[in-house]
Motif scaffolding. Structure first.
Motif, mmCIF file in Angstrom:
data_model
loop_
_atom_site.group_PDB
_atom_site.id
_atom_site.type_symbol
_atom_site.label_atom_id
_atom_site.label_comp_id
_atom_site.label_asym_id
_atom_site.label_seq_id
_atom_site.Cartn_x
_atom_site.Cartn_y
_atom_site.Cartn_z
ATOM 1 N N ALA A 1 0.823 -1.221 0.000
ATOM 2 C CA ALA A 1 0.000 0.000 0.000
ATOM 3 C C ALA A 1 0.850 1.261 0.000
ATOM 4 C CB ALA A 1 -0.925 -0.009 1.227
ATOM 5 N N THR A 2 2.117 1.182 0.397
ATOM 6 C CA THR A 2 2.966 2.378 0.497
ATOM 7 C C THR A 2 3.118 3.111 -0.836
ATOM 8 O OG1 THR A 2 4.190 1.391 2.354
ATOM 9 C CG2 THR A 2 5.246 3.218 1.199
ATOM 10 N N PRO A 3 3.423 2.440 -1.957
ATOM 11 C CA PRO A 3 3.527 3.170 -3.233
ATOM 12 C C PRO A 3 2.215 3.830 -3.664
ATOM 13 C CG PRO A 3 4.614 1.037 -3.393
ATOM 14 C CD PRO A 3 3.842 1.027 -2.112
ATOM 15 N N ILE A 4 1.099 3.257 -3.257
ATOM 16 C CA ILE A 4 -0.189 3.873 -3.611
ATOM 17 C C ILE A 4 -0.320 5.227 -2.922
ATOM 18 C CG2 ILE A 4 -2.694 3.605 -3.464
ATOM 19 C CD1 ILE A 4 -2.290 0.596 -3.609
ATOM 20 N N ALA A 5 0.043 5.279 -1.626
ATOM 21 C CA ALA A 5 0.008 6.550 -0.899
ATOM 22 C C ALA A 5 0.950 7.561 -1.545
ATOM 23 C CB ALA A 5 0.383 6.323 0.562
ATOM 24 N N LEU A 6 2.132 7.088 -1.965
ATOM 25 C CA LEU A 6 3.089 7.979 -2.619
ATOM 26 C C LEU A 6 2.524 8.513 -3.932
ATOM 27 C CD1 LEU A 6 5.964 9.147 -2.552
ATOM 28 C CD2 LEU A 6 6.735 7.094 -3.783
ATOM 29 N N LYS A 7 1.807 7.673 -4.665
ATOM 30 C CA LYS A 7 1.185 8.100 -5.934
ATOM 31 C C LYS A 7 0.223 9.258 -5.705
ATOM 32 C CE LYS A 7 -2.851 6.653 -8.525
ATOM 33 N NZ LYS A 7 -2.776 7.633 -9.596
ATOM 34 N N TYR A 8 -0.644 9.122 -4.689
ATOM 35 C CA TYR A 8 -1.639 10.170 -4.439
ATOM 36 C C TYR A 8 -0.991 11.467 -3.978
ATOM 37 C CZ TYR A 8 -5.536 6.994 -5.197
ATOM 38 O OH TYR A 8 -6.446 6.135 -5.770
ATOM 39 N N ILE A 9 0.096 11.383 -3.237
ATOM 40 C CA ILE A 9 0.805 12.604 -2.820
ATOM 41 C C ILE A 9 1.323 13.345 -4.042
ATOM 42 C CG2 ILE A 9 2.851 13.467 -1.617
ATOM 43 C CD1 ILE A 9 2.511 11.159 0.376
ATOM 44 N N ILE A 10 2.004 12.602 -4.919
ATOM 45 C CA ILE A 10 2.601 13.235 -6.108
ATOM 46 C C ILE A 10 1.516 13.747 -7.046
ATOM 47 C CG2 ILE A 10 3.975 12.766 -8.182
ATOM 48 C CD1 ILE A 10 5.648 10.861 -6.468
ATOM 49 N N ASP A 11 0.452 12.969 -7.254
ATOM 50 C CA ASP A 11 -0.627 13.410 -8.140
ATOM 51 C C ASP A 11 -1.307 14.671 -7.608
ATOM 52 O OD1 ASP A 11 -0.301 11.550 -10.108
ATOM 53 O OD2 ASP A 11 -1.844 10.165 -9.380
ATOM 54 N N TYR A 12 -1.538 14.732 -6.303
ATOM 55 C CA TYR A 12 -2.201 15.909 -5.735
ATOM 56 C C TYR A 12 -1.325 17.146 -5.928
ATOM 57 C CZ TYR A 12 -4.541 19.040 -2.496
ATOM 58 O OH TYR A 12 -5.199 20.122 -1.954
ATOM 59 N N LEU B 1 2.285 -11.455 -6.238
ATOM 60 C CA LEU B 1 0.863 -11.606 -6.590
ATOM 61 C C LEU B 1 0.085 -10.330 -6.319
ATOM 62 C CD1 LEU B 1 0.206 -15.235 -5.261
ATOM 63 C CD2 LEU B 1 0.462 -14.502 -7.649
ATOM 64 N N MET B 2 0.353 -9.693 -5.186
ATOM 65 C CA MET B 2 -0.366 -8.454 -4.841
ATOM 66 C C MET B 2 -0.057 -7.348 -5.853
ATOM 67 S SD MET B 2 -0.019 -8.136 -0.703
ATOM 68 C CE MET B 2 -0.933 -9.211 0.424
ATOM 69 N N VAL B 3 1.225 -7.159 -6.163
ATOM 70 C CA VAL B 3 1.624 -6.101 -7.091
ATOM 71 C C VAL B 3 1.058 -6.376 -8.485
ATOM 72 C CG1 VAL B 3 3.600 -5.067 -8.279
ATOM 73 C CG2 VAL B 3 3.683 -5.478 -5.805
ATOM 74 N N ALA B 4 1.111 -7.633 -8.921
ATOM 75 C CA ALA B 4 0.556 -7.977 -10.234
ATOM 76 C C ALA B 4 -0.935 -7.670 -10.278
ATOM 77 C CB ALA B 4 0.801 -9.463 -10.526
ATOM 78 N N GLY B 5 -1.641 -7.973 -9.199
ATOM 79 C CA GLY B 5 -3.071 -7.684 -9.152
ATOM 80 C C GLY B 5 -3.349 -6.197 -9.224
ATOM 81 N N ILE B 6 -2.570 -5.384 -8.489
ATOM 82 C CA ILE B 6 -2.765 -3.933 -8.498
ATOM 83 C C ILE B 6 -2.479 -3.348 -9.882
ATOM 84 C CG2 ILE B 6 -1.846 -1.748 -7.603
ATOM 85 C CD1 ILE B 6 -1.445 -3.212 -4.919
ATOM 86 N N MET C 1 4.563 5.315 -8.785
ATOM 87 C CA MET C 1 4.095 4.095 -8.135
ATOM 88 C C MET C 1 4.678 2.852 -8.818
ATOM 89 S SD MET C 1 0.175 2.860 -7.333
ATOM 90 C CE MET C 1 -0.235 2.434 -9.018
ATOM 91 N N ILE C 2 4.690 2.868 -10.167
ATOM 92 C CA ILE C 2 5.263 1.732 -10.895
ATOM 93 C C ILE C 2 6.742 1.564 -10.545
ATOM 94 C CG2 ILE C 2 5.872 0.879 -13.196
ATOM 95 C CD1 ILE C 2 3.298 2.243 -14.217
ATOM 96 N N ASN C 3 7.458 2.681 -10.516
ATOM 97 C CA ASN C 3 8.879 2.628 -10.172
ATOM 98 C C ASN C 3 9.089 2.088 -8.769
ATOM 99 O OD1 ASN C 3 11.746 3.383 -10.661
ATOM 100 N ND2 ASN C 3 11.349 4.789 -8.973
ATOM 101 N N ALA C 4 8.253 2.538 -7.837
ATOM 102 C CA ALA C 4 8.368 2.072 -6.448
ATOM 103 C C ALA C 4 8.089 0.567 -6.356
ATOM 104 C CB ALA C 4 7.408 2.849 -5.558
ATOM 105 N N TYR C 5 7.104 0.092 -7.100
ATOM 106 C CA TYR C 5 6.795 -1.341 -7.080
ATOM 107 C C TYR C 5 7.937 -2.174 -7.658
ATOM 108 C CZ TYR C 5 1.952 -1.067 -5.500
ATOM 109 O OH TYR C 5 0.823 -0.899 -4.726
ATOM 110 N N LEU C 6 8.527 -1.650 -8.740
ATOM 111 C CA LEU C 6 9.652 -2.386 -9.316
ATOM 112 C C LEU C 6 10.802 -2.508 -8.326
ATOM 113 C CD1 LEU C 6 9.732 -0.983 -12.964
ATOM 114 C CD2 LEU C 6 8.950 -3.224 -12.198
#
Length: 601
Positions: free
Chosen positions: A50-61, A165-170, A298-303
């Motif tokens: 969930a951490t990269p998702i939070a980072l995504k919303y910070i940067i997008d906002y 599995l979680m990252v692939a699903g997201i 977010m993609i970079n963080a997941y990688l």
């Protein structure tokens, strides 16, 4: 059975993955802790993903509201959530380790105790053939391998697969299938490469371990025989042999490290190509406006999150394979049942009188070399029987069979009518006291070595046994008295002093039967007479088997057997045997001539 040679497993041996299932009994004691640890593991991975998702919303906002008036509390809240998720990932990971720590350490304790007990249950031939240094290394690596398998299989392999599995699903839900395919292809190629190269280099790892065992065994054996090395001025010879073993170890380690470099370089190349491919796809979609800058981050963080543990997965797989081999060796040792075992529901030995009977006993250490041939004799209760003969006649083998270090091939040995194979070994050995020819002491204090005869004995009882063994004068002459440390294998004591300790131990044990295996062979004439008096005193009410070299020490025995080439060739009293003019008379004459020659010198 030969113990733990370097070639027990060939270089191409593949470890048995079923070994992991053998660890379950050691986890079952704390099932609740295992389940709780797995729950914390899942929470930790959920927080991590969930951490990269939070980072995504910070940067997008921040990106979407650039130049506009910001509602400060929104990015602050997102940052707090981001920090909480990061903290939660670490917290749940630490809680997982803390909860599981008791499970892993208790498993290590259980397996170490089990292997220790098992080694003490093995037959004498196993311990005569073993290489102590190599065996110790294998036990150490095996127990460490169990700890590694418990921790890393559960807390590295499983979490990494769960995270993939979680990252692939997201990514599949948030973006498109191309990212999922690219990641999965990268993971499959990475795993396949790691497995293939690890299979190739496992032989180098195993060879390095074998050479490590060999050099360690050489060093331990040489140090244990320190005095022998000095007697023959062979320090340089021993160092040369040790250096040859170290040279083999060096070459094996070099191959190991070069193969490791090949593996690491290949893994880094696969990760680099995967990152370039996936990030290029993301850059293109950002440029086309299909995804946001936050999505790109977010993609970079997941990688990064995926490939860091995946990189460790290569190391873990290598180590798991080696741990499996080490644990397999340990379980193989545990699976080798002792040759001498108690019958199911065997009763304890009951010693009423102590009558010992050897009835048509045949025995051989190897099938092509018989030691005892149709040996029959009886030691009446409370009497002393001495056995004499040339070296290799089978005298000491009688003592080993009576103590049940081995079972007879044919015939039987009975105590008060009870076959030794029908009673428990523990009760049999509790009833027999042994004074061996070569006494080996623990590297501990003199008092503890004496008290080993009966660990629960009082201090006064230990001192009394020392007095009867004529040790007190010697002990009081030592600056530290009973607290004097005797050194490795008792090397700080003379042979005669060690034998007196052995005699004191038997006095303290107070058994109904005695075995004296050349118990005075390391004593001078004056000490010998004093000790013989003590031995006569303690054997007066006991059934005693005396293995003798000096015939003068067994003149008063109730009966004497003369052995030659595994057979009893004469039997009788001292005077009777001398009068016959046979084997015993010749041995007596030879010893008298030898003693006279020594006296003349």
């Amino acid at each position: 059975m030969r113990a733990y040679a370097d070639n027990d497993y060939p270089a191409d041996h593949k470890p048995d993955w079923k070994v992991i299932s053998g660890l379950w009994p050691y986890l079952a004691e704390y099932r609740g802790r295992v389940v709780l640890a797995l729950v914390f593991l899942v929470f930790a991975k959920l927080a991590t993903v969930a951490t990269p998702i939070a980072l995504k919303y910070i940067i997008d906002y921040l990106d979407q509201n650039r130049g506009d008036e910001l509602l400060l509390w929104i990015p602050v809240l997102l940052v707090v959530i981001y920090g909480a998720l990061r903290f939660g990932s670490t917290l749940f990971g630490e809680l997982r380790d803390a909860v599981f720590a008791r499970v892993a350490e208790r498993a290590m304790r259980r397996i170490s105790l089990r292997i220790f007990r098992h080694l003490h249950q093995r037959e004498l031939s196993f311990h005569l053939d073993r290489k102590t240094g190599g065996l110790a290394r294998d036990i150490e690596r095996g127990t460490n391998g169990i700890s590694f398998l418990l921790r890393f299989t559960l807390f590295n392999i499983v979490p990494t697969l769960l995270e993939i599995l979680m990252v692939a699903g997201i990514l599949l839900v948030a973006f498109n299938v191309a990212y999922v395919v690219a990641i999965l292809v990268s993971v499959v190629v990475y795993v396949a490469f790691s497995i293939k190269v690890t299979e190739w280099r496992t032989r180098f790892v195993r060879e390095a371990n074998a050479r490590d065992n060999q050099s360690n065994s050489r060093a331990v054996d040489s140090l244990l025989n320190y005095e022998t090395v000095k007697y023959f001025n062979n320090e340089a010879f021993e160092a040369d042999l040790y250096d040859r073993d170290l040279e083999d170890w060096e070459q094996a380690r070099l191959k190991n490290r070069l193969s490791l470099a090949t593996l690491n370089a290949g893994q880094a190349l696969i990760i680099g190509v995967a990152l370039i491919t996936i990030m290029a796809m993301a850059v293109q979609e950002v440029a086309l406006g299909k995804i946001t800058l936050g999505d790109f981050t977010m993609i970079n963080a997941y990688l990064i999150q995926l490939f860091i543990p995946l990189n460790a997965l290569g190391f873990v797989y290598r180590e798991i394979r080696q741990a499996l081999v080490n644990v397999e060796r340990l379980f193989k040792l545990l699976g080798d049942n002792p040759v001498v075992v108690d019958k199911p529901d065997a009763p304890p030995l009951i010693v009423d009188n102590g009558k010992v009977c050897f009835d048509h006993v045949d025995f051989s250490y190897r099938q092509d070399r018989p030691i005892l041939k149709d040996v029959s004799f009886t030691i009446p209760a409370g009497k002393t029987l001495a056995v004499v003969g040339a070296s290799g006649a089978g005298k000491s083998t009688l003592a080993r069979l009576l103590f049940r270090f081995f079972d007879v091939d044919n015939g039987s040995i009975r105590i008060d009518g009870q076959d030794l194979r029908d009673v428990t070994q523990d009760s049999l050995r509790a009833a027999i006291g042994v004074v061996p020819q070569d006494t080996v002491l623990f590297n501990d204090t003199l008092y503890r070595n004496l008290a080993y005869g009966r660990p629960g004995a009082s201090e006064e009882e230990v001192h009394h046994a020392a007095r009867l063994a004529h040790l007190e004068t010697f002990i009081h002459s030592l600056p530290e008295g009973y607290e004097t440390r005797v050194g490795e294998r008792g090397l700080k004591l003379s042979g005669g002093e060690k034998q007196r300790v052995a005699i004191a131990r038997v006095i303290l044990k107070n058994p109904p039967l005695l075995i004296l295996d050349e118990a005075t062979s390391s004593l001078d004439s004056i000490s010998e007479q004093a000790i013989l008096g003590a031995l006569r005193e303690i054997s007066r009410q006991r059934t005693t088997l005396v293995i003798a070299h000096r015939l003068s020490t067994i003149r008063d025995a109730d009966a004497i057997l003369v052995m030659d080439a595994g057979r009893i060739v004469e039997a009788g009293h001292h005077g009777e045997l001398l009068a016959r003019g046979g084997h015993y008379a010749r041995l007596w004459e030879q010893q008298n001539c030898s003693e006279q020659s020594n006296a003349d010198l």
